[in-house]
Design a protein around this motif. Structure first.
Motif, mmCIF file in Angstrom:
data_model
loop_
_atom_site.group_PDB
_atom_site.id
_atom_site.type_symbol
_atom_site.label_atom_id
_atom_site.label_comp_id
_atom_site.label_asym_id
_atom_site.label_seq_id
_atom_site.Cartn_x
_atom_site.Cartn_y
_atom_site.Cartn_z
ATOM 1 N N LEU B 6 -3.920 0.278 -7.035
ATOM 2 C CA LEU B 6 -3.062 0.890 -6.099
ATOM 3 C C LEU B 6 -3.374 0.307 -4.648
ATOM 4 C CD1 LEU B 6 -1.158 3.322 -5.102
ATOM 5 C CD2 LEU B 6 -3.565 4.643 -4.610
ATOM 6 N N VAL B 7 -2.351 -0.255 -3.929
ATOM 7 C CA VAL B 7 -2.696 -0.826 -2.613
ATOM 8 C C VAL B 7 -1.779 -0.219 -1.475
ATOM 9 C CG1 VAL B 7 -2.218 -2.872 -1.311
ATOM 10 C CG2 VAL B 7 -3.055 -2.895 -3.877
ATOM 11 N N ILE B 8 -2.345 0.228 -0.360
ATOM 12 C CA ILE B 8 -1.640 0.842 0.682
ATOM 13 C C ILE B 8 -1.917 0.183 1.659
ATOM 14 C CG2 ILE B 8 -1.668 3.013 2.086
ATOM 15 C CD1 ILE B 8 -1.900 4.567 -0.561
ATOM 16 N N GLU B 9 -1.180 -0.332 2.598
ATOM 17 C CA GLU B 9 -1.324 -0.904 3.782
ATOM 18 C C GLU B 9 -0.370 -0.580 4.960
ATOM 19 O OE1 GLU B 9 -1.120 -5.249 2.600
ATOM 20 O OE2 GLU B 9 -3.070 -5.387 1.961
ATOM 21 N N HIS B 10 -0.846 -0.375 5.956
ATOM 22 C CA HIS B 10 -0.170 -0.288 7.464
ATOM 23 C C HIS B 10 0.741 0.841 7.184
ATOM 24 C CE1 HIS B 10 -1.891 -3.695 8.916
ATOM 25 N NE2 HIS B 10 -1.491 -4.479 8.158
ATOM 26 N N LEU B 11 0.318 2.009 6.411
ATOM 27 C CA LEU B 11 1.260 3.073 6.084
ATOM 28 C C LEU B 11 1.330 4.058 7.124
ATOM 29 C CD1 LEU B 11 2.551 4.209 3.052
ATOM 30 C CD2 LEU B 11 1.223 5.848 3.531
ATOM 31 N N ASN B 12 2.615 4.302 7.592
ATOM 32 C CA ASN B 12 2.749 5.484 8.627
ATOM 33 C C ASN B 12 3.665 6.355 8.162
ATOM 34 O OD1 ASN B 12 1.619 4.816 11.351
ATOM 35 N ND2 ASN B 12 2.337 2.815 10.507
ATOM 36 N N ARG B 13 3.624 7.882 8.493
ATOM 37 C CA ARG B 13 4.499 8.808 8.133
ATOM 38 C C ARG B 13 4.867 9.775 9.118
ATOM 39 N NH1 ARG B 13 8.865 10.787 6.895
ATOM 40 N NH2 ARG B 13 9.094 12.235 4.870
ATOM 41 N N THR B 14 6.315 9.858 9.783
ATOM 42 C CA THR B 14 6.518 10.618 10.642
ATOM 43 C C THR B 14 7.401 11.590 10.248
ATOM 44 O OG1 THR B 14 6.585 8.519 11.986
ATOM 45 C CG2 THR B 14 6.676 10.462 13.278
ATOM 46 N N PHE B 15 7.406 12.854 10.682
ATOM 47 C CA PHE B 15 8.221 14.078 10.272
ATOM 48 C C PHE B 15 9.032 14.286 11.714
ATOM 49 C CE2 PHE B 15 5.106 14.836 7.109
ATOM 50 C CZ PHE B 15 5.831 14.581 5.904
ATOM 51 N N ALA B 16 10.482 14.579 11.380
ATOM 52 C CA ALA B 16 11.083 14.905 12.667
ATOM 53 C C ALA B 16 10.755 16.599 12.737
ATOM 54 C CB ALA B 16 12.677 14.862 12.556
ATOM 55 N N SER B 17 10.762 16.782 13.967
ATOM 56 C CA SER B 17 10.587 18.338 14.081
ATOM 57 C C SER B 17 11.293 18.736 15.181
ATOM 58 C CB SER B 17 9.027 19.062 14.197
ATOM 59 O OG SER B 17 8.674 18.778 15.503
ATOM 60 N N SER B 26 -1.200 7.861 10.063
ATOM 61 C CA SER B 26 -1.283 6.749 11.008
ATOM 62 C C SER B 26 -2.123 5.502 10.519
ATOM 63 C CB SER B 26 -1.777 7.227 12.406
ATOM 64 O OG SER B 26 -2.157 6.079 13.099
ATOM 65 N N ASN B 27 -1.197 4.364 10.277
ATOM 66 C CA ASN B 27 -1.968 3.216 9.696
ATOM 67 C C ASN B 27 -2.801 3.457 8.559
ATOM 68 O OD1 ASN B 27 -2.104 0.386 9.723
ATOM 69 N ND2 ASN B 27 -3.835 0.438 11.327
ATOM 70 N N ILE B 28 -2.639 3.907 7.551
ATOM 71 C CA ILE B 28 -3.536 4.178 6.534
ATOM 72 C C ILE B 28 -3.590 2.772 5.644
ATOM 73 C CG2 ILE B 28 -3.684 5.219 4.423
ATOM 74 C CD1 ILE B 28 -3.926 7.180 6.662
ATOM 75 N N GLN B 29 -4.934 2.533 5.122
ATOM 76 C CA GLN B 29 -5.350 1.236 4.300
ATOM 77 C C GLN B 29 -6.275 1.674 3.338
ATOM 78 O OE1 GLN B 29 -4.391 -1.694 5.688
ATOM 79 N NE2 GLN B 29 -4.079 -1.566 7.948
ATOM 80 N N LEU B 30 -5.749 1.486 2.108
ATOM 81 C CA LEU B 30 -6.708 2.076 0.928
ATOM 82 C C LEU B 30 -6.141 1.193 -0.064
ATOM 83 C CD1 LEU B 30 -8.335 4.294 0.025
ATOM 84 C CD2 LEU B 30 -6.460 5.527 -0.571
ATOM 85 N N LYS B 31 -7.327 0.479 -0.885
ATOM 86 C CA LYS B 31 -7.129 -0.104 -2.073
ATOM 87 C C LYS B 31 -8.046 0.560 -3.016
ATOM 88 C CE LYS B 31 -6.112 -4.689 -0.720
ATOM 89 N NZ LYS B 31 -6.473 -5.223 0.697
ATOM 90 N N VAL B 32 -7.337 0.934 -4.023
ATOM 91 C CA VAL B 32 -8.027 1.694 -5.353
ATOM 92 C C VAL B 32 -7.717 0.625 -6.632
ATOM 93 C CG1 VAL B 32 -8.237 3.415 -6.791
ATOM 94 C CG2 VAL B 32 -7.365 3.828 -4.402
ATOM 95 N N TYR B 62 8.472 6.799 4.085
ATOM 96 C CA TYR B 62 7.266 6.449 4.374
ATOM 97 C C TYR B 62 7.733 4.926 5.253
ATOM 98 C CZ TYR B 62 6.637 3.749 0.159
ATOM 99 O OH TYR B 62 6.878 3.050 -1.007
ATOM 100 N N GLU B 63 6.668 4.383 6.171
ATOM 101 C CA GLU B 63 6.905 3.165 6.524
ATOM 102 C C GLU B 63 5.688 2.463 6.071
ATOM 103 O OE1 GLU B 63 7.346 3.528 10.961
ATOM 104 O OE2 GLU B 63 8.542 5.267 9.984
ATOM 105 N N GLY B 64 5.698 1.053 5.946
ATOM 106 C CA GLY B 64 4.515 0.251 5.459
ATOM 107 C C GLY B 64 4.582 0.213 3.913
ATOM 108 N N LYS B 65 3.265 -0.253 3.379
ATOM 109 C CA LYS B 65 3.324 -0.800 2.139
ATOM 110 C C LYS B 65 2.736 0.328 0.989
ATOM 111 C CE LYS B 65 1.328 -4.646 -0.345
ATOM 112 N NZ LYS B 65 0.828 -5.945 -0.071
ATOM 113 N N ALA B 66 3.301 0.514 0.172
ATOM 114 C CA ALA B 66 2.526 1.471 -0.768
ATOM 115 C C ALA B 66 2.989 0.825 -2.204
ATOM 116 C CB ALA B 66 2.998 2.833 -0.769
ATOM 117 N N GLY B 212 -2.952 11.883 11.191
ATOM 118 C CA GLY B 212 -3.911 11.848 10.032
ATOM 119 C C GLY B 212 -4.255 10.204 9.918
ATOM 120 N N HIS B 213 -5.411 10.091 9.793
ATOM 121 C CA HIS B 213 -5.946 8.626 9.593
ATOM 122 C C HIS B 213 -7.379 8.903 8.615
ATOM 123 C CE1 HIS B 213 -8.167 10.393 13.110
ATOM 124 N NE2 HIS B 213 -9.187 9.312 12.882
#
Lengths: 284, 258
Positions: B6-17, B26-32, B62-66, B212-213
């Motif tokens: 699992l590779v997550i790079e520069h992941l952002n998620r915004t919800f409209a309200s 915000s800018n999640i980086q995670l490698k499993v 989402y935006e970014g890489k997952a 969330g970061h």
């Protein structure tokens, strides 16, 4: 752990039933001397006896209110001559074909409207409007369009069966748990599997309720349809007896309707018990 | 295949309200790594459940890489098993049919595998029981068996034992570790329980809210089976807690993220 759960489940209701039955005993008083199953029948039996006495002593005439025994005698006579079965068969066929036609269409339309947003927006308002029209007011129209033949009667009955099934199917489909829907997406269900393995089982309690209501509506419309003009059927038998003041036959017809009505209700109820045994709900 | 499943790079998620956009991740980086057990911990609102939903394919906005096994995540599928806080069983199906779900028990291969899994999650004798007859822990074990039957590449668990009592929870953690050691399935486990995160994870990902970061990723170099009372366990537990206290939102016990 399993054993513990088992004990809990078995222990609790036992003590509560013992308690209630003890309380019952005290409050019932003299009723304790009457067998338990007879309690609900006491009032009808007393009424029947009063009715019989009223008829025998001439308080009411035979034309107004024939005695229970006379009705029973006529019931057996008609049964022995085969006339009863003939009328019953004709009526049952009509009611059943109307019920089947109406509920199958109701089920399909309810499913499509329940699943598709577009059809709901366009078709449902019209159906809701039609639903508010008293069904029996449409009977003259049906006679004008389709005559008084068999087809017209079946169509009328099916219209009566359609709405309860349609409304309840729609309601059942819209009550599907979105959490379970997510699970089917994760497990890779096809559209068809979602329909048959999630939506239909979830909607089943509502669909069965709709069928039960449709069943009673079918009998109601049947009577009206048969009173309007036909040459066979229980409704015809009643109408024919009325013109000759054979009040006992009118009663035989009414009793038949009551019997068949509750029998069909019991049948649907049995289906509910069989298919919905998984439900974990308040059962009183 | 790369070492990372699992590779997550520069992941952002915004919800409209109605009050404007809410920045959930915000800018999640995670490698499993393949076969790794990773726990995600953080207070409510830190976006840990949102992150799990994205990996599970249930949230694709989402935006970014997952990526999972080199392929971008575009939707749910059987390669990503998900366990929720509630078991989410089909109430009209028996235990074994719930595990099989859309697969047929008449297929001998499925039948054999279901029987094995029932053994694995210790539910022998309850094959024909309905969900209403099960305790919370038993129902959750059925849900785990259901996910395992599909042999997922990664198992995503969203506070799966959050609704269980302390004893059942400890027992379930051991069951899960057993399964992990037998199957070597990659695990991504969201929790808000400090002990649980340290007890299970080879790596603890510490998250903070607004937005969330990831605050820190802490390796837990303790051999399995771990003891909850050992000195090194307590030391690592203290380290994780410290990482939170450095953050602006120390109140861990404010409640479960939903």
């Amino acid at each position: 752990m399993a054993q513990l759960i088992h004990q809990e489940v078995r222990g609790e209701p036992d003590t509560s039933t013992v308690k209630t039955s003890l309380k019952y005993r005290k409050e019932l008083g003299w009723l304790n001397r009457v067998p338990f199953w007879l309690h609900g029948l006491l009032v009808p039996i007393v009424l029947l006896i009063i009715w019989q006495i009223a008829g025998d002593t001439g308080l009411v005439t035979k034309e107004q209110l024939p005695t229970p025994l006379a009705i029973m005698k006529r019931f057996i006579e008609l049964g022995a001559s085969g006339e009863l079965y003939h009328h019953l068969g004709v009526s049952a066929l009509r009611a059943l074909s109307g019920f089947m036609l109406g509920s199958v269409i109701g089920l399909l339309v309810g499913m499509f409207i329940g699943i598709g947003k577009i059809i709901e927006r366009t078709l449902d308002p019209s159906l809701q409007m039609l639903r508010t029209v008293p069904l029996l007011a449409l009977i003259p129209l049906f006679i004008l369009w389709f005559g008084i033949g068999e087809f017209s009667k079946v169509l009328m009955i099916s219209l009566g069966a359609f709405f309860p099934v349609y409304l309840n199917t729609f309601l059942g489909i819209r009550s599907v748990d979105t959490k379970l829907y997510d699970v089917t997406r994760i497990l890779g269900y096809s559209r068809w599997q979602q329909l048959t393995k999630l939506i239909l089982p979830s909607a089943l309690p509502n669909i069965l309720l709709g069928l039960r209501l449709a069943m009673s509506t079918s009998w109601l419309v049947l009577v009206f349809a048969e009173l309007m003009g036909t040459s066979a059927g229980i409704g015809y038998m009643i109408e024919d007896a009325r013109t000759y003041s054979n009040t006992d036959i009118v009663f035989v017809g009414i009793i038949l309707f009551a019997l068949v009505g509750s029998l069909s209700d019991i049948a649907v109820h049995a289906l509910e018990k069989r298919w919905l045994s998984w439900q974990d709900t308040f059962k009183g | 295949m790369s070492e990372h499943s699992l590779v997550i790079e520069h992941l952002n998620r915004t919800f409209a309200s109605p009050a404007g956009p809410v920045h959930a991740l915000s800018n999640i980086q995670l490698k499993v790594k393949q076969g790794e057990f990773v726990t995600l911990i953080g207070p409510s609102g830190c976006g840990k459940s949102t992150l799990l939903k994205i990996v599970g394919g249930l949230d694709t906005g989402y935006e970014g890489k997952a990526e999972l096994n080199g392929r971008p995540i575009t939707g749910p599928g059987i390669e990503k098993g998900v366990i929720f806080q509630e078991p989410r069983l089909f109430p009209w199906l028996t235990v074994e049919k719930n595990i099989a779900a859309n697969l047929s028990l008449k297929n001998p291969a499925v039948r054999r595998r279901v029987d094995e899994l029932i053994e694995l999650v210790r539910l022998k004798g309850f094959e024909k029981a309905y969900p209403r007859e099960l305790s919370g822990g038993m129902a959750q074990r059925v849900a785990i068996a259901r996910a395992l039957l599909r042999s997922p590449d990664v198992l995503l668990l969203d506070e799966p034992f959050g609704a269980l009592d302390a004893f059942t929870r400890a027992h379930m953690q051991e069951v899960l570790l057993d399964i992990w050691q037998n199957n070597k399935t990659t695990m991504l486990f969201v929790t808000h329980d400090l002990d649980e995160a340290v007890f299970l994870g080879e790596k603890v990902v510490i998250m903070n809210p607004r937005p969330g970061h990831i605050r820190e990723i802490l390796p837990i170099d303790l051999p399995f089976p771990r003891s909850r009372t050992g000195a090194s366990f307590q030391e690592l537990r203290r380290l994780v807690l410290q990482a939170f206290e450095k953050g602006e939102e120390p109140a861990l016990d404010l409640g479960a993220g939903i």
